[in-house]
Design a protein around this motif. Structure first.
Motif, PDB file in Angstrom:
ATOM      1  N   LEU A   1       0.848  -1.180   0.000  1.00  0.00           N
ATOM      2  CA  LEU A   1       0.000   0.000   0.000  1.00  0.00           C
ATOM      3  C   LEU A   1       0.887   1.233   0.000  1.00  0.00           C
TER       4      LEU A   1
ATOM      5  N   VAL B   1      -4.062   6.435   1.297  1.00  0.00           N
ATOM      6  CA  VAL B   1      -3.527   5.342   0.490  1.00  0.00           C
ATOM      7  C   VAL B   1      -3.884   5.656  -0.956  1.00  0.00           C
TER       8      VAL B   1
ATOM      9  N   ALA C   1      -2.346   0.621  -4.565  1.00  0.00           N
ATOM     10  CA  ALA C   1      -2.044  -0.644  -3.893  1.00  0.00           C
ATOM     11  C   ALA C   1      -1.899  -1.755  -4.915  1.00  0.00           C
TER      12      ALA C   1
ATOM     13  N   LYS D   1      -6.352   0.164   4.904  1.00  0.00           N
ATOM     14  CA  LYS D   1      -5.971   1.565   4.686  1.00  0.00           C
ATOM     15  C   LYS D   1      -5.680   2.257   6.001  1.00  0.00           C
TER      16      LYS D   1
END
Length: 297
Positions: free
Chosen positions: A196, A203, A206, A235
């Motif tokens: 991430l 975030v 990913a 997250k």
């Protein structure tokens, strides 16, 4: 407000990926009308005495409003901070993420999920005898297989999977004089992890990584990658981990146990972003530059 920045990478590391990161960030900065200059750390030697604190090249350079520090040379980063330059990431944040033992200690102190970890006692040199008996309690708690991880390292190269007491004894003997730790092996995540990318409080991208031939999922070691859509919990953990270590931007690697519970594997203050772009199409550099611009505004 016209900003001017430096992008610093290590001039002694082999390969093109470190220069590539710097060039990528420079391009993204230009898209937002921010001029930058790329320097190797070897071009910016720190000078200090009781009378002066500067860089040897101070008279030949234009001083920046900020520095993006794509390196682990924390002494240079600290020198720049002492000279009043805002460094992204800070020397303290880089040091905390570079030393994996310190990382785990800070994460655990903040109740974030980490593997069970036993820190090896400090030894200043390789002993004439094998100290495996000092680890009896750790072996009972962690069992085999287990992970032996050096405090400093990149691309998974200093991470070892051991299956027996004899293997552990050999690794421990080899690592005397180096800081390292023993960790539980999360079997359900063998050859799999999730990266991430955090910028500020968000975030921004990913990806999941996997390897069919190695317990490590690093793309550098041959792992494959695909787009990943993290959960809200993942997250939150990633952002909390970044804040705990004080990073402005970072790559957080997560494992998952048998109950799909996310566990923090590693924090990378200098995570390369080309693989993330190749996998997801998200240019993390855009978010980094935007974050810096808003922070300095």
């Amino acid at each position: 407000m016209n900003l001017y920045g430096w992008i610093i990478y290590n001039g002694y590391l082999q390969g093109d990926k470190f220069r590539d990161f710097a060039e990528w960030i420079k391009y993204d900065a230009a898209k937002q009308k921010i001029e930058t200059t790329i320097y190797k750390n070897s071009e910016l030697l720190s000078l200090l005495s009781s009378d002066v604190l500067t860089l040897l090249s101070a008279k030949k350079i234009i001083w920046p409003d900020f520095v993006i520090f794509a390196d682990k040379d924390i002494y240079l980063a600290k020198q720049l901070e002492l000279l009043g330059v805002r460094v992204f990431n800070s020397a303290e944040a880089i040091a905390a993420s570079d030393d994996k033992i310190v990382s785990y200690q800070l994460l655990a102190a903040n109740k974030l999920p980490v593997p069970k970890t036993v820190v090896a006692p400090k030894a200043f040199h390789r002993l004439k005898y094998n100290p495996i008996d000092d680890y009896s309690e750790a072996i009972k708690m962690l069992g085999f297989p287990m992970i032996v991880k050096e405090a400093f390292g990149s691309f998974g190269e200093q991470v070892h999977l051991v299956h027996s007491k004899d293997e552990l004894a050999e690794i421990i003997y080899q690592l005397q004089g180096h800081p390292f730790m023993l960790q539980e092996f999360i079997a359900e995540s063998s050859g799999k992890d999730v990266r991430l990318q955090v910028v500020g409080d968000e975030v921004v991208a990913a990806m999941a990584r996997s390897s069919e031939s190695d317990f490590r999922a690093n793309v550098t070691a041959g792992g494959k990658m695909h787009v990943y859509h993290p959960t809200t919990a993942e997250k939150q953990i990633a952002v909390a981990a970044s804040k705990t270590l004080g990073t402005d931007f970072t790559g957080i690697d997560l494992l998952h146990d048998g109950h799909e519970k996310p566990i923090i594997c590693e924090i990378n203050s200098n995570a390369h972003i080309r693989n993330m772009f190749d996998c997801t199409g998200v240019d993390v550099g855009d978010f980094i530059i935007d974050y810096i611009r808003k922070t300095l505004k």
